[in-house]
Design a protein around this motif. Structure first.
Motif, PDB file in Angstrom:
ATOM      1  N   THR A   1       0.835  -1.203   0.000  1.00  0.00           N
ATOM      2  CA  THR A   1       0.000   0.000   0.000  1.00  0.00           C
ATOM      3  C   THR A   1       0.868   1.250   0.000  1.00  0.00           C
ATOM      4  OG1 THR A   1      -1.762  -1.149   1.202  1.00  0.00           O
ATOM      5  CG2 THR A   1      -1.788   1.253   1.267  1.00  0.00           C
ATOM      6  N   LEU A   2       1.943   1.213   0.781  1.00  0.00           N
ATOM      7  CA  LEU A   2       2.865   2.342   0.818  1.00  0.00           C
ATOM      8  C   LEU A   2       3.520   2.551  -0.542  1.00  0.00           C
ATOM      9  CD1 LEU A   2       5.248   3.263   3.672  1.00  0.00           C
ATOM     10  CD2 LEU A   2       6.155   3.111   1.366  1.00  0.00           C
ATOM     11  N   ALA A   3       3.928   1.450  -1.208  1.00  0.00           N
ATOM     12  CA  ALA A   3       4.556   1.553  -2.526  1.00  0.00           C
ATOM     13  C   ALA A   3       3.595   2.163  -3.541  1.00  0.00           C
ATOM     14  CB  ALA A   3       5.022   0.175  -2.992  1.00  0.00           C
ATOM     15  N   GLU A   4       2.340   1.759  -3.484  1.00  0.00           N
ATOM     16  CA  GLU A   4       1.343   2.317  -4.403  1.00  0.00           C
ATOM     17  C   GLU A   4       1.189   3.821  -4.194  1.00  0.00           C
ATOM     18  OE1 GLU A   4      -1.963  -0.775  -5.872  1.00  0.00           O
ATOM     19  OE2 GLU A   4      -2.188  -0.189  -3.769  1.00  0.00           O
ATOM     20  N   SER A   5       1.160   4.241  -2.943  1.00  0.00           N
ATOM     21  CA  SER A   5       1.024   5.675  -2.669  1.00  0.00           C
ATOM     22  C   SER A   5       2.285   6.439  -3.047  1.00  0.00           C
ATOM     23  CB  SER A   5       0.677   5.904  -1.195  1.00  0.00           C
ATOM     24  OG  SER A   5       1.747   5.495  -0.353  1.00  0.00           O
TER      25      SER A   5
ATOM     26  N   ARG B   1      14.132  -0.480   4.176  1.00  0.00           N
ATOM     27  CA  ARG B   1      13.800  -0.911   5.537  1.00  0.00           C
ATOM     28  C   ARG B   1      14.143   0.203   6.516  1.00  0.00           C
ATOM     29  NH1 ARG B   1      18.742  -5.295   6.193  1.00  0.00           N
ATOM     30  NH2 ARG B   1      20.233  -4.087   5.001  1.00  0.00           N
ATOM     31  N   THR B   2      13.631   0.085   7.708  1.00  0.00           N
ATOM     32  CA  THR B   2      13.870   1.115   8.720  1.00  0.00           C
ATOM     33  C   THR B   2      15.182   0.865   9.458  1.00  0.00           C
ATOM     34  OG1 THR B   2      12.597  -0.195  10.314  1.00  0.00           O
ATOM     35  CG2 THR B   2      11.410   1.505   9.092  1.00  0.00           C
ATOM     36  N   ASN B   3      15.765   1.932   9.992  1.00  0.00           N
ATOM     37  CA  ASN B   3      16.927   1.842  10.897  1.00  0.00           C
ATOM     38  C   ASN B   3      18.152   1.177  10.291  1.00  0.00           C
ATOM     39  OD1 ASN B   3      15.307   2.966  12.998  1.00  0.00           O
ATOM     40  ND2 ASN B   3      14.434   0.938  13.370  1.00  0.00           N
TER      41      ASN B   3
ATOM     42  N   GLN C   1       4.840   7.960   4.216  1.00  0.00           N
ATOM     43  CA  GLN C   1       4.227   7.369   5.401  1.00  0.00           C
ATOM     44  C   GLN C   1       2.752   7.118   5.113  1.00  0.00           C
ATOM     45  OE1 GLN C   1       5.110   9.474   8.961  1.00  0.00           O
ATOM     46  NE2 GLN C   1       3.690   8.350  10.252  1.00  0.00           N
ATOM     47  N   ASN C   2       2.259   5.937   5.521  1.00  0.00           N
ATOM     48  CA  ASN C   2       0.846   5.652   5.292  1.00  0.00           C
ATOM     49  C   ASN C   2       0.076   5.603   6.617  1.00  0.00           C
ATOM     50  OD1 ASN C   2       1.352   3.173   6.466  1.00  0.00           O
ATOM     51  ND2 ASN C   2       1.146   1.993   4.593  1.00  0.00           N
ATOM     52  N   GLY C   3      -1.180   5.197   6.541  1.00  0.00           N
ATOM     53  CA  GLY C   3      -2.036   5.218   7.718  1.00  0.00           C
ATOM     54  C   GLY C   3      -1.629   4.263   8.812  1.00  0.00           C
ATOM     55  N   HIS C   4      -0.734   3.330   8.512  1.00  0.00           N
ATOM     56  CA  HIS C   4      -0.275   2.372   9.514  1.00  0.00           C
ATOM     57  C   HIS C   4       0.974   2.871  10.248  1.00  0.00           C
ATOM     58  CE1 HIS C   4      -3.081  -0.735   8.161  1.00  0.00           C
ATOM     59  NE2 HIS C   4      -2.769  -0.400   6.936  1.00  0.00           N
ATOM     60  N   ASP C   5       1.315   4.149  10.014  1.00  0.00           N
ATOM     61  CA  ASP C   5       2.459   4.775  10.677  1.00  0.00           C
ATOM     62  C   ASP C   5       3.787   4.146  10.281  1.00  0.00           C
ATOM     63  OD1 ASP C   5       0.458   5.113  13.631  1.00  0.00           O
ATOM     64  OD2 ASP C   5       0.867   6.614  12.091  1.00  0.00           O
ATOM     65  N   ILE C   6       3.839   3.565   9.097  1.00  0.00           N
ATOM     66  CA  ILE C   6       5.115   3.090   8.561  1.00  0.00           C
ATOM     67  C   ILE C   6       5.703   4.223   7.723  1.00  0.00           C
ATOM     68  CG2 ILE C   6       6.280   1.390   7.126  1.00  0.00           C
ATOM     69  CD1 ILE C   6       3.933  -0.473   7.570  1.00  0.00           C
TER      70      ILE C   6
END
Length: 333
Positions: free
Chosen positions: A16-20, A60-62, A102-107
């Motif tokens: 979903t994040l990639a699509e946005s 990825r994070t961090n 950043q999407n609605g899942h706070d990623i």
């Protein structure tokens, strides 16, 4: 390592994040998003209605901050200017190569979109001389690394002994790998003691240590029309040049063809570069260090398909390699 990979396996949220993230780029880069792979980063293919294609990397994070990623892209720009076929990033609507989404899942992830590179990945099962091609391109990359004047802000990971196989290594602690027993741990610790001394003696002179790809395997080459293209510079950083040979043998260091692969790699390397006797003598040390580094990777990536497919046998084979290294029987070059 849980914090480092806290969102590694959330495929639906990352998709979903990639699509946005597509909307961060000009309209001619908008299109259908398809997942390609999901291991370190998540990588997606973007197909536009007019037939263009792009590769999107969701970081990825961090692991890498924005400056680290921009430094990778700076080296890629310099390599392309020197005639290398390497990935080219696409600027977003704001003119920057690195986008943050950043999407609605706070990623919240850093995103880079690359022009698509066509080509066929060489296989160890098809053509032994693929390692010659790999050796030749590695020598050219090393030559460029030694002469390139880096920007003052340039920053990449350091791949030294501690950051590869130490308890606080970039990929975790090898002791956390499932399937290790007491004998395995003893052999690995003894191998680490020896290779640490070997590396201290070898040193970090400018001919031996510098900016490297750090994951230069056949899976990161694409060949088209006789031209070899290098991809996936995500792990590039400062390390020993000979580590790039060890990385070429990742996960298959125990294979019976290893001597032939190394010989072909060296043959290709000598076309554009040169290795002295000390470099050659250090090959087993760099191979065993890489294998232990991969043990750490397997432990910190236990939930990935690739790590699960390695199996318990691979851990035992790793310990057996350490024993052969200690007995000076690892290779017969």
């Amino acid at each position: 390592m849980s914090a480092l990979h806290d969102t590694l396996y959330r495929h639906d949220q990352l998709y979903t994040l990639a699509e946005s993230a597509v909307t961060c780029y000009p309209e001619n880069a908008h299109g259908m998003v398809t997942e390609l792979c999901h291991s370190e980063n998540a990588t997606y293919r973007v197909d536009t209605p007019d037939g263009n294609r792009f590769a999107m990397r969701v970081h990825r994070t961090n692991y890498h901050d924005r400056t680290n990623i921009e430094s990778e892209l700076a080296w890629l720009d310099a390599l392309r200017s020197a005639g290398f076929e390497v990935p080219q990033a696409i600027a977003g609507n704001d003119g920057h190569y690195v986008q943050s989404v950043q999407n609605g899942h706070d990623i919240k992830r850093n995103i880079v979109l690359f022009k698509w590179i066509d080509g066929v990945m060489p296989s160890i099962d098809v053509d032994m001389t693929a390692f010659q091609q790999l050796g030749a391109i590695t020598a050219n990359l090393h030559n460029h690394s030694r002469r390139w004047a880096k920007p003052v802000w340039f920053k990449r990971l350091v791949w030294d002994h501690e950051t590869m196989v130490g308890a606080q290594g970039h990929w975790g602690d090898w002791r956390n790998t499932a399937g290790l027993n007491g004998l395995h741990s003893r052999l690995i610790n003894e191998a680490l003691c020896r290779l640490r001394e070997e590396l201290l003696g070898y040193g970090k002179g400018e001919q031996r240590y510098g900016l490297i790809h750090a994951d230069l395997r056949l899976t990161n080459l694409l060949i088209l029309g006789g031209t070899t293209r290098v991809i996936d510079f995500d792990d590039c950083g400062y390390g020993w040049y000979m580590h790039d040979l060890a990385a070429a043998l990742s996960f298959i260091e125990h294979h019976q063809c290893i001597n032939n692969w190394i010989e072909n790699w060296l043959k290709g390397y000598e076309v554009g570069g040169h290795l002295d006797d000390r470099d050659i003598a250090m090959i087993p040390t760099f191979i065993i260090q890489r294998r232990i580094q991969l043990l750490a990777w397997a432990g910190s990536h236990a939930g990935t398909k690739q790590a699960q497919e390695l199996g318990v046998e691979w851990v035992a084979q790793s310990a057996a390699l350490c024993e052969r290294y200690l007995d000076d029987k690892m290779l017969s070059l």
